[in-house]
Design a protein around this motif. Structure first.
Motif, PDB file in Angstrom:
ATOM      1  N   SER B  39       0.834  -1.191   0.000  1.00 51.33           N
ATOM      2  CA  SER B  39       0.000   0.000   0.000  1.00 51.33           C
ATOM      3  C   SER B  39       0.882   1.260   0.000  1.00 51.33           C
ATOM      4  CB  SER B  39      -0.908  -0.033   1.232  1.00 51.33           C
ATOM      5  OG  SER B  39      -1.645   1.136   1.345  1.00 51.33           O
ATOM      6  N   TRP B  40       1.964   1.216   0.759  1.00 47.33           N
ATOM      7  CA  TRP B  40       2.876   2.361   0.821  1.00 47.33           C
ATOM      8  C   TRP B  40       3.476   2.662  -0.553  1.00 47.33           C
ATOM      9  CZ3 TRP B  40       4.094   6.609   3.077  1.00 47.33           C
ATOM     10  CH2 TRP B  40       5.332   7.205   2.818  1.00 47.33           C
ATOM     11  N   PHE B  41       3.921   1.611  -1.243  1.00 43.76           N
ATOM     12  CA  PHE B  41       4.593   1.838  -2.525  1.00 43.76           C
ATOM     13  C   PHE B  41       3.609   2.059  -3.690  1.00 43.76           C
ATOM     14  CE2 PHE B  41       8.161  -0.399  -0.334  1.00 43.76           C
ATOM     15  CZ  PHE B  41       9.067   0.653  -0.396  1.00 43.76           C
ATOM     16  N   ASP B  42       2.487   1.381  -3.651  1.00 43.94           N
ATOM     17  CA  ASP B  42       1.610   1.379  -4.835  1.00 43.94           C
ATOM     18  C   ASP B  42       0.309   2.175  -4.683  1.00 43.94           C
ATOM     19  OD1 ASP B  42       3.502  -0.288  -5.958  1.00 43.94           O
ATOM     20  OD2 ASP B  42       2.449  -2.122  -5.376  1.00 43.94           O
ATOM     21  N   TYR B  43      -0.145   2.360  -3.449  1.00 44.92           N
ATOM     22  CA  TYR B  43      -1.434   3.046  -3.250  1.00 44.92           C
ATOM     23  C   TYR B  43      -1.282   4.077  -2.126  1.00 44.92           C
ATOM     24  CZ  TYR B  43      -2.857  -1.221  -5.664  1.00 44.92           C
ATOM     25  OH  TYR B  43      -2.958  -2.257  -6.563  1.00 44.92           O
ATOM     26  N   ARG B  44      -0.348   5.016  -2.305  1.00 43.82           N
ATOM     27  CA  ARG B  44       0.009   5.896  -1.193  1.00 43.82           C
ATOM     28  C   ARG B  44      -1.149   6.744  -0.668  1.00 43.82           C
ATOM     29  NH1 ARG B  44       6.075   7.845  -0.983  1.00 43.82           N
ATOM     30  NH2 ARG B  44       6.183   5.610  -1.370  1.00 43.82           N
ATOM     31  N   PRO B  45      -1.993   7.306  -1.531  1.00 43.48           N
ATOM     32  CA  PRO B  45      -3.118   8.074  -0.969  1.00 43.48           C
ATOM     33  C   PRO B  45      -3.999   7.211  -0.054  1.00 43.48           C
ATOM     34  CG  PRO B  45      -2.858   8.582  -3.286  1.00 43.48           C
ATOM     35  CD  PRO B  45      -1.935   7.431  -3.008  1.00 43.48           C
ATOM     36  N   ASP B  46      -4.204   5.946  -0.440  1.00 39.30           N
ATOM     37  CA  ASP B  46      -5.012   5.060   0.419  1.00 39.30           C
ATOM     38  C   ASP B  46      -4.288   4.799   1.736  1.00 39.30           C
ATOM     39  OD1 ASP B  46      -6.860   4.945  -1.524  1.00 39.30           O
ATOM     40  OD2 ASP B  46      -6.503   2.871  -2.127  1.00 39.30           O
ATOM     41  N   PHE B  47      -2.981   4.597   1.641  1.00 39.61           N
ATOM     42  CA  PHE B  47      -2.183   4.351   2.850  1.00 39.61           C
ATOM     43  C   PHE B  47      -2.339   5.529   3.818  1.00 39.61           C
ATOM     44  CE2 PHE B  47       1.520   5.025   5.422  1.00 39.61           C
ATOM     45  CZ  PHE B  47       1.857   3.765   5.887  1.00 39.61           C
ATOM     46  N   ILE B  48      -2.202   6.731   3.294  1.00 40.88           N
ATOM     47  CA  ILE B  48      -2.276   7.921   4.165  1.00 40.88           C
ATOM     48  C   ILE B  48      -3.658   8.059   4.780  1.00 40.88           C
ATOM     49  CG2 ILE B  48      -2.262  10.465   4.091  1.00 40.88           C
ATOM     50  CD1 ILE B  48       0.256  10.044   2.183  1.00 40.88           C
ATOM     51  N   LYS B  49      -4.670   7.833   3.975  1.00 44.74           N
ATOM     52  CA  LYS B  49      -6.041   7.919   4.521  1.00 44.74           C
ATOM     53  C   LYS B  49      -6.231   6.902   5.647  1.00 44.74           C
ATOM     54  CE  LYS B  49      -8.328   9.469   0.290  1.00 44.74           C
ATOM     55  NZ  LYS B  49      -7.313   9.268  -0.726  1.00 44.74           N
ATOM     56  N   GLN B  50      -5.807   5.668   5.399  1.00 39.86           N
ATOM     57  CA  GLN B  50      -6.090   4.600   6.363  1.00 39.86           C
ATOM     58  C   GLN B  50      -5.168   4.639   7.573  1.00 39.86           C
ATOM     59  OE1 GLN B  50      -5.937   1.395   3.310  1.00 39.86           O
ATOM     60  NE2 GLN B  50      -7.915   0.792   4.121  1.00 39.86           N
ATOM     61  N   LYS B  51      -3.880   4.747   7.317  1.00 38.20           N
ATOM     62  CA  LYS B  51      -2.916   4.585   8.416  1.00 38.20           C
ATOM     63  C   LYS B  51      -2.625   5.873   9.178  1.00 38.20           C
ATOM     64  CE  LYS B  51      -2.247   0.235   7.452  1.00 38.20           C
ATOM     65  NZ  LYS B  51      -2.700  -0.833   8.350  1.00 38.20           N
ATOM     66  N   PHE B  52      -2.706   7.007   8.523  1.00 37.77           N
ATOM     67  CA  PHE B  52      -2.433   8.272   9.213  1.00 37.77           C
ATOM     68  C   PHE B  52      -3.731   8.923   9.697  1.00 37.77           C
ATOM     69  CE2 PHE B  52       1.942   9.465   7.162  1.00 37.77           C
ATOM     70  CZ  PHE B  52       2.491   8.320   7.704  1.00 37.77           C
ATOM     71  N   LEU B  53      -4.720   8.996   8.795  1.00 32.81           N
ATOM     72  CA  LEU B  53      -5.956   9.694   9.166  1.00 32.81           C
ATOM     73  C   LEU B  53      -6.955   8.787   9.883  1.00 32.81           C
ATOM     74  CD1 LEU B  53      -4.749  11.624   6.937  1.00 32.81           C
ATOM     75  CD2 LEU B  53      -7.079  12.234   6.416  1.00 32.81           C
ATOM     76  N   GLY B  54      -6.727   7.483   9.797  1.00 29.98           N
ATOM     77  CA  GLY B  54      -7.627   6.542  10.474  1.00 29.98           C
ATOM     78  C   GLY B  54      -8.974   6.406   9.789  1.00 29.98           C
ATOM     79  N   ILE B  55      -8.999   6.669   8.487  1.00 28.60           N
ATOM     80  CA  ILE B  55     -10.260   6.543   7.749  1.00 28.60           C
ATOM     81  C   ILE B  55     -10.426   5.091   7.298  1.00 28.60           C
ATOM     82  CG2 ILE B  55     -11.418   7.188   5.590  1.00 28.60           C
ATOM     83  CD1 ILE B  55      -9.965   9.961   6.002  1.00 28.60           C
ATOM     84  N   ARG B  56     -11.602   4.559   7.543  1.00 25.65           N
ATOM     85  CA  ARG B  56     -11.855   3.169   7.156  1.00 25.65           C
ATOM     86  C   ARG B  56     -12.393   3.142   5.744  1.00 25.65           C
ATOM     87  NH1 ARG B  56     -14.825   0.495  12.277  1.00 25.65           N
ATOM     88  NH2 ARG B  56     -14.463  -1.411  11.140  1.00 25.65           N
ATOM     89  N   LEU B  57     -11.566   2.710   4.813  1.00 25.31           N
ATOM     90  CA  LEU B  57     -12.004   2.628   3.420  1.00 25.31           C
ATOM     91  C   LEU B  57     -12.676   1.280   3.211  1.00 25.31           C
ATOM     92  CD1 LEU B  57      -8.805   4.044   1.638  1.00 25.31           C
ATOM     93  CD2 LEU B  57     -10.905   5.258   2.193  1.00 25.31           C
ATOM     94  N   PRO B  58     -13.713   1.241   2.379  1.00 18.34           N
ATOM     95  CA  PRO B  58     -14.364  -0.049   2.135  1.00 18.34           C
ATOM     96  C   PRO B  58     -13.380  -1.037   1.515  1.00 18.34           C
ATOM     97  CG  PRO B  58     -15.187   1.652   0.640  1.00 18.34           C
ATOM     98  CD  PRO B  58     -14.309   2.341   1.620  1.00 18.34           C
ATOM     99  N   SER B  59     -13.503  -2.312   1.895  1.00 16.20           N
ATOM    100  CA  SER B  59     -12.509  -3.293   1.446  1.00 16.20           C
ATOM    101  C   SER B  59     -12.611  -3.553  -0.056  1.00 16.20           C
ATOM    102  CB  SER B  59     -12.690  -4.600   2.205  1.00 16.20           C
ATOM    103  OG  SER B  59     -14.008  -5.071   2.044  1.00 16.20           O
ATOM    104  N   GLY B  60     -13.783  -3.438  -0.629  1.00 13.44           N
ATOM    105  CA  GLY B  60     -13.901  -3.621  -2.066  1.00 13.44           C
ATOM    106  C   GLY B  60     -14.255  -5.057  -2.410  1.00 13.44           C
ATOM    107  N   VAL B  61     -14.946  -5.184  -3.518  1.00 20.86           N
ATOM    108  CA  VAL B  61     -15.507  -6.478  -3.893  1.00 20.86           C
ATOM    109  C   VAL B  61     -14.417  -7.493  -4.257  1.00 20.86           C
ATOM    110  CG1 VAL B  61     -15.859  -5.850  -6.322  1.00 20.86           C
ATOM    111  CG2 VAL B  61     -17.369  -7.512  -5.265  1.00 20.86           C
TER     112      VAL B  61
END
Lengths: 311, 228
Positions: B39-61
């Motif tokens: 996630s850090w290398f390939d999906y950085r915006p998602d990483f920041i949302k989830q790990k820094f901001l604590g936002i729970r993103l839907p897991s996805g189908v």
């Protein structure tokens, strides 16, 4: 799979039977007696028409109660809140700021959202704090709230009222007052009927939604509140606000500036990291929910962040 | 480098209770998983949302289908709880992937001093004196190339954690359909992708792990300073 969380949401509106002359003039221009000849309603007839038709428009009526229903631990907790519009909207914002992971459920989004949006704007609440309330600069399919009418009617051409849906699904809707009659109850002081109607409306919304998704109905727990002098709970986490708002409002920009430049000036390396962090919060990537920024939008957002950071 | 990761092992960590005996001595230590590194290398915006901001993103189908399949292999049957309406279960002979005395979701730990890497092996078993480590993956067209490439390091990490003497590979299940053309279907095409394990790949994997931890720690320090 994570369980979805919902807030069933509704409000009641009313109008003053004695409008101001400014309201009447505005109404007179909009609702002409004959649009071909441009003949206007006048005097008593104008007042009658205002009382008859003004309730439809957020410019000639106002919100008098809010109903928020949460599904919590097997119960439907219904908050029936009354108060001035300023207090109602401040309370609504305070609740919704803390409920970003909930989906807002309403009935007739394309009417309800702009009505609320206009009333809020007239009270100084410009930008919605929750994605479910956003409708400006959007298409119907961009709306993030869940519209029970749309959910039920789907691609069909029949438009179902809340009472129609209740009848179809065998739900009790006797207490629900038609929207066009709400102001009459309000002006005659029958607040008990209005309250019952409001509660039953969100109950039907919840029950219909649950029936259609094959979930059992919930027991209602009512909480009644009259709010007064509600104090706005100012956000402290401006990055999260940016994520939720998906735009740099003046408030968010100033909030972030204070957090970043309020103490010691960041170093060049820190600014680079701050750019990545803010970009991470700001850029939308959820392609499955059709919530993904285009390349052009990302470039625009990056420019906004650079401007904020002075890069 | 001072390690400063967003995740610290506590008794409330979601996987702690299940593996309490193996994890107790690591309480209070930073940890990272393979998916977090990716996630850090390939999906950085998602990483920041989830790990820094604590936002729970839907897991996805797609991820949900992976879990649906993984649980089926582990339990020997497909769950009736299938909210996405996945189909094609009849195309998968679960017994083919289940082995006698196999361990499912086997915990691995790579202790790096200031932090540790955690992972869960889909299937681990021993047969005729040999050890096997397999990961189940579902994917659409060409997705198998990812698992056959030198950059796929998940089972390399896991093998390294177990001493490096496992035969490693991916059980690949072809997925049909997409989120815009639901439902997702498990196709008939299934095959095994061997994953080579050697010193070069181990070095590459550990270097990637350390780089991720270094970069995340630096970023987290700035995040804590201004937004913490």
């Amino acid at each position: 799979m994570e369980e979805a969380k919902y807030i069933y949401f509704s409000f009641q509106s009313s109008q003053d039977f004695e409008p101001t002359s400014k309201d009447l003039l505005s109404f007179q221009r909009k609702y002409k007696k004959d649009f071909t000849t441009r003949e206007l309603f006048e005097d008593e007839e104008l007042l009658d028409q205002y009382r008859l038709r003004g309730w439809k428009s957020p410019r000639y009526s106002k919100i008098v109660s809010l109903i928020l229903a949460f599904e919590i631990k097997g119960e439907l907790k219904v908050r029936f809140i009354t108060g001035s519009e300023i207090d109602l909207f401040t309370e609504l914002n305070n609740v919704l700021r803390k409920s970003q992971d909930y989906t807002l459920v309403d009935f007739e989004s394309q009417i309800v959202l702009p009505y609320l949006g206009i009333r809020m704007a007239r009270n100084g609440f410009i930008n919605p704090v929750h994605n479910g309330l956003k409708y400006r600069n959007a298409r119907p399919w961009d709306l993030k709230s869940l519209d029970i009418q749309q959910f039920y009617d789907g691609a069909g051409n029949y438009k179902s009222s809340i009472k129609d849906i209740a009848d179809d699904l065998g739900l009790n809707s006797e207490a629900i007052i038609e929207i066009e009659d709400e102001f009459t109850y309000y002006n005659t002081g029958d607040f008990e009927s209005l309250k019952k109607s409001a509660i039953q409306k969100v109950e039907v919304m919840s029950q219909a939604h649950r029936i259609l998704t094959e979930l059992p109905p919930l027991q209602t727990v009512l909480v009644e509140e009259q709010v007064k002098d509600v104090i706005e709970e100012k956000p402290t986490d401006w990055l999260k606000e940016l994520y939720n708002a998906n735009q740099f409002t003046n408030e968010i920009r100033e909030g972030l500036k204070a957090q970043i430049f309020g103490k010691k000036k960041p170093t060049k390396k820190e600014l680079d990291h701050l750019f990545t962090i803010i970009r991470g919060a700001y850029v939308r990537t959820n392609f499955m929910a059709n919530d993904q920024d285009s390349k052009k939008v990302i470039e625009q957002k990056e420019l906004e962040i650079k401007t904020l950071l002075g890069l | 480098m001072s390690v400063n990761l967003p995740t610290v092992l506590t008794e409330d960590t979601h996987f702690y209770k299940k593996y309490e005996n193996e994890l107790k001595h690591l309480l209070g230590k930073y940890y990272i998983s393979y998916s977090t590194i990716n996630s850090w290398f390939d999906y950085r915006p998602d990483f920041i949302k989830q790990k820094f901001l604590g936002i729970r993103l839907p897991s996805g189908v797609y991820a949900d289908m992976g879990n649906f399949l993984g649980e089926a292999v582990e339990n020997g049957f497909f769950s009736q709880d299938n909210p996405h309406g996945f189909i094609g279960q009849e195309n998968v002979d679960l017994n083919k992937y289940r082995k006698p005395d196999a361990e499912y979701e086997k915990l691995i730990i790579i202790d790096r001093g200031e932090y540790f890497m955690v992972g869960f092996i889909d299937i681990y078993y021993e047969q005729e004196g040999k050890k096997y480590l397999e990961d189940n993956k579902s994917g659409g067209a060409n997705k198998e190339k990812e698992y056959a490439s030198e950059d796929y390091l998940q089972t390399v990490f896991y093998n390294y954690a177990l001493g490096g003497d496992c035969i490693t590979g991916v059980n690949f299940f072809r997925r049909e359909g997409s989120h815009v053309r639901p439902p997702l279907k498990l196709g008939k095409e299934q095959f095994y992708i061997p994953v080579e394990y050697n010193e070069t790949r181990v070095k590459k994997a550990l270097a990637k792990l350390d780089l991720a931890v270094k970069e995340i720690s630096e970023m987290k320090k700035v995040f804590d300073k201004y937004f913490g």
